[in-house]
Design a protein around this motif. Structure first.
Motif, PDB file in Angstrom:
ATOM      1  N   ILE A 141     -32.164 -28.592  10.216  1.00 16.80           N
ATOM      2  CA  ILE A 141     -31.430 -28.845  11.328  1.00 16.80           C
ATOM      3  C   ILE A 141     -29.900 -29.271  11.228  1.00 16.80           C
ATOM      4  N   SER A 142     -29.883 -30.060  10.084  1.00 18.05           N
ATOM      5  CA  SER A 142     -28.628 -30.415   9.682  1.00 18.05           C
ATOM      6  C   SER A 142     -27.650 -29.227   9.173  1.00 18.05           C
ATOM      7  N   LYS A 143     -28.334 -28.369   8.561  1.00 15.95           N
ATOM      8  CA  LYS A 143     -27.595 -27.233   7.740  1.00 15.95           C
ATOM      9  C   LYS A 143     -27.208 -26.299   8.765  1.00 15.95           C
ATOM     10  N   PHE A 144     -27.892 -26.228   9.726  1.00 16.43           N
ATOM     11  CA  PHE A 144     -27.565 -25.085  10.790  1.00 16.43           C
ATOM     12  C   PHE A 144     -27.306 -25.474  12.071  1.00 16.43           C
ATOM     13  N   CYS A 145     -27.123 -26.564  12.585  1.00 21.05           N
ATOM     14  CA  CYS A 145     -26.582 -26.904  13.780  1.00 21.05           C
ATOM     15  C   CYS A 145     -25.257 -26.631  14.013  1.00 21.05           C
ATOM     16  N   GLU A 146     -24.752 -27.120  15.286  1.00 18.44           N
ATOM     17  CA  GLU A 146     -23.221 -26.987  15.444  1.00 18.44           C
ATOM     18  C   GLU A 146     -22.374 -28.066  14.782  1.00 18.44           C
ATOM     19  N   ASN A 183     -20.025 -30.163  16.038  1.00 17.52           N
ATOM     20  CA  ASN A 183     -19.908 -31.363  16.717  1.00 17.52           C
ATOM     21  C   ASN A 183     -21.237 -32.268  16.836  1.00 17.52           C
ATOM     22  N   GLN A 184     -22.288 -31.617  16.370  1.00 15.30           N
ATOM     23  CA  GLN A 184     -23.656 -32.435  16.711  1.00 15.30           C
ATOM     24  C   GLN A 184     -23.954 -33.271  15.711  1.00 15.30           C
ATOM     25  N   LYS A 185     -24.468 -34.443  16.170  1.00 12.94           N
ATOM     26  CA  LYS A 185     -25.053 -35.411  15.108  1.00 12.94           C
ATOM     27  C   LYS A 185     -26.489 -35.364  15.092  1.00 12.94           C
ATOM     28  N   VAL A 186     -27.149 -35.521  13.925  1.00 17.34           N
ATOM     29  CA  VAL A 186     -28.459 -35.297  13.563  1.00 17.34           C
ATOM     30  C   VAL A 186     -29.114 -36.641  13.221  1.00 17.34           C
ATOM     31  N   ILE A 187     -30.337 -37.041  13.952  1.00 18.58           N
ATOM     32  CA  ILE A 187     -30.904 -38.281  13.412  1.00 18.58           C
ATOM     33  C   ILE A 187     -32.370 -38.074  12.935  1.00 18.58           C
ATOM     34  N   GLY A 188     -32.772 -38.501  11.831  1.00 20.21           N
ATOM     35  CA  GLY A 188     -34.279 -38.320  11.441  1.00 20.21           C
ATOM     36  C   GLY A 188     -34.778 -39.757  11.518  1.00 20.21           C
ATOM     37  N   THR A 201     -29.371 -29.451   2.192  1.00 21.19           N
ATOM     38  CA  THR A 201     -28.173 -29.311   3.143  1.00 21.19           C
ATOM     39  C   THR A 201     -26.930 -29.681   2.566  1.00 21.19           C
ATOM     40  N   PRO A 202     -25.868 -29.201   2.656  1.00 19.85           N
ATOM     41  CA  PRO A 202     -24.533 -29.387   2.135  1.00 19.85           C
ATOM     42  C   PRO A 202     -23.696 -30.535   3.156  1.00 19.85           C
ATOM     43  N   ARG A 203     -24.243 -30.546   4.385  1.00 24.09           N
ATOM     44  CA  ARG A 203     -23.535 -31.247   5.390  1.00 24.09           C
ATOM     45  C   ARG A 203     -23.999 -32.747   5.451  1.00 24.09           C
ATOM     46  N   LYS A 204     -23.012 -33.611   5.761  1.00 22.69           N
ATOM     47  CA  LYS A 204     -23.519 -35.070   5.718  1.00 22.69           C
ATOM     48  C   LYS A 204     -23.368 -35.418   7.276  1.00 22.69           C
ATOM     49  N   ASN A 205     -23.878 -34.842   8.038  1.00 24.01           N
ATOM     50  CA  ASN A 205     -24.106 -35.024   9.690  1.00 24.01           C
ATOM     51  C   ASN A 205     -25.366 -35.711   9.969  1.00 24.01           C
ATOM     52  N   PHE A 206     -26.166 -36.278   9.095  1.00 23.11           N
ATOM     53  CA  PHE A 206     -27.445 -36.844   9.670  1.00 23.11           C
ATOM     54  C   PHE A 206     -27.316 -38.415   9.365  1.00 23.11           C
ATOM     55  N   ASN A 207     -28.290 -39.096  10.074  1.00 23.91           N
ATOM     56  CA  ASN A 207     -28.413 -40.439   9.739  1.00 23.91           C
ATOM     57  C   ASN A 207     -29.988 -40.705   9.864  1.00 23.91           C
ATOM     58  N   LEU A 208     -30.496 -41.475   8.780  1.00 23.29           N
ATOM     59  CA  LEU A 208     -31.802 -41.738   8.852  1.00 23.29           C
ATOM     60  C   LEU A 208     -32.217 -43.247   9.385  1.00 23.29           C
ATOM     61  N   ILE A 209     -33.026 -43.065  10.212  1.00 21.12           N
ATOM     62  CA  ILE A 209     -33.466 -44.398  10.697  1.00 21.12           C
ATOM     63  C   ILE A 209     -35.185 -44.582  10.583  1.00 21.12           C
ATOM     64  N   ASP A 210     -35.312 -45.829   9.938  1.00 27.35           N
ATOM     65  CA  ASP A 210     -36.768 -46.045   9.636  1.00 27.35           C
ATOM     66  C   ASP A 210     -37.623 -46.276  11.039  1.00 27.35           C
ATOM     67  N   SER A 211     -38.486 -45.743  10.999  1.00 23.81           N
ATOM     68  CA  SER A 211     -39.513 -45.721  12.381  1.00 23.81           C
ATOM     69  C   SER A 211     -40.809 -45.994  11.910  1.00 23.81           C
ATOM     70  N   SER A 212     -41.093 -46.237  10.680  1.00 29.70           N
ATOM     71  CA  SER A 212     -42.554 -46.187   9.987  1.00 29.70           C
ATOM     72  C   SER A 212     -43.186 -47.214  10.363  1.00 29.70           C
TER      73      SER A 212
END
Length: 302
Positions: A182-187, A189-194, A211-222
């Motif tokens: 999702i990070s690699k191929f999304c638009e 301007n889009q932000k990705v949350i994992g 993925t070469p992009r830094k457009n994602f943020n990881l949030i703990d939901s465990s």
């Protein structure tokens, strides 16, 4: 191709929220009755590319835990393609108890052979993979969770013209393959949350390799660790199904959606945001979860 592009449209369903934003869920759980959600796309090119090579005596080998969605999906692919499959299962104690486990029963019904290993042996999957590749030179060996570079290319298929207009793209995270795609191929301007289903500090590094992009943020939901199910999770999942008609499972999608609702209440998302959550399937795990809950005399997932 054994795995085909779906002929039906994958629906995007709005989840009404009493806020100045819009929340939607993309029903990837409906992509196939047995090869569910993100597993379908992570296996799509892995399987099709392998079979396109016309291997002599094709064989599929992979890894997973007792209730693994990936094990269930690979067994279904093997059955569909008429290819023998081997699942390396974490937990030697399951060797004489697998008939009590719905996921492993499903895998066996699909013809998958199961090899149970200790948790210590399972930790060294890389060495085990090297051994298996020498032993079965024509085999396709798929990593745990199906995550590799080829899988990331498959995840691209979860994105289309209908997903371009969203500000936030949300997905549950196990081994990191889906969020990487999702990070690699999304638009741009889009932000990705994992939403992490497992407390794994190496996930960001793993995703960074895919993925070469830094457009994602990881949030703990465990909520305390992988596979942990609290009463509040069960209530949320049951209420969600009753209110919106969408089933969730307790390990990935249930915890993701619960966390998204909490973040909306906390004002995490700006006004007028459009949020898209990917339903990555895994509903086969509900039966196994309910067996464990029943033994603990707890409420069940409906």
């Amino acid at each position: 191709m054994i795995l085909q592009f779906p002929t039906q449209k994958i629906p995007i369903q709005e989840i009404p929220v009493d806020k100045k934003l819009k929340l939607f869920i993309k029903r990837e759980d409906l992509v196939h009755p047995q090869i569910s959600g993100n597993k379908y796309w992570k296996l799509f090119f892995n399987i099709n590319n392998y079979l396109a090579q016309n291997p002599v005596k094709p064989y599929i080998i992979t890894f997973g835990g007792a209730f693994s969605n990936h094990i269930a999906a690979v067994s279904a692919v093997g059955n569909l393609a008429g290819i023998p499959a081997l699942g390396i299962i974490r937990g030697e104690e399951l060797k004489d108890k697998w008939r009590e486990n719905p996921t492993l029963v499903f895998a066996r019904k699909n013809g998958m052979n199961l090899q149970f290993v200790t948790r210590e042996e399972y930790r060294y999957k890389e060495k085990l993979t090297e051994f298996l590749q020498k032993e079965f030179q024509n085999a396709l060996i798929i990593p745990e969770g199906g995550t590799n570079e080829v899988a990331v290319e498959g995840v691209k298929m979860m994105l289309n013209n209908e997903t371009k207009d969203f500000d936030y793209l949300c997905t549950a995270v196990g081994t990191g393959g889906t969020i990487s795609g999702i990070s690699k191929f999304c638009e741009e301007n889009q932000k990705v949350i994992g939403f992490k289903a497992v407390m794994d500090n190496s996930l960001e590094e793993t995703i960074g390799k895919l993925t070469p992009r830094k457009n994602f943020n990881l949030i703990d939901s465990s909520i305390g660790g992988y596979g942990k199910i609290k009463d509040e999770n069960i209530r949320f999942i049951n209420d969600f199904k009753m209110n919106y008609g969408i089933p969730l499972e307790p390990i990935y999608t249930g915890k993701m959606m619960q966390k998204v609702f909490e973040m909306i209440e906390e004002g995490y998302f700006p006004e007028n945001s459009k949020i898209l959550c990917f339903h990555t399937g895994g509903l086969q795990g509900i039966e196994g979860a309910n067996l464990l809950l029943e033994k603990q005399n707890r409420n069940l997932i409906r």
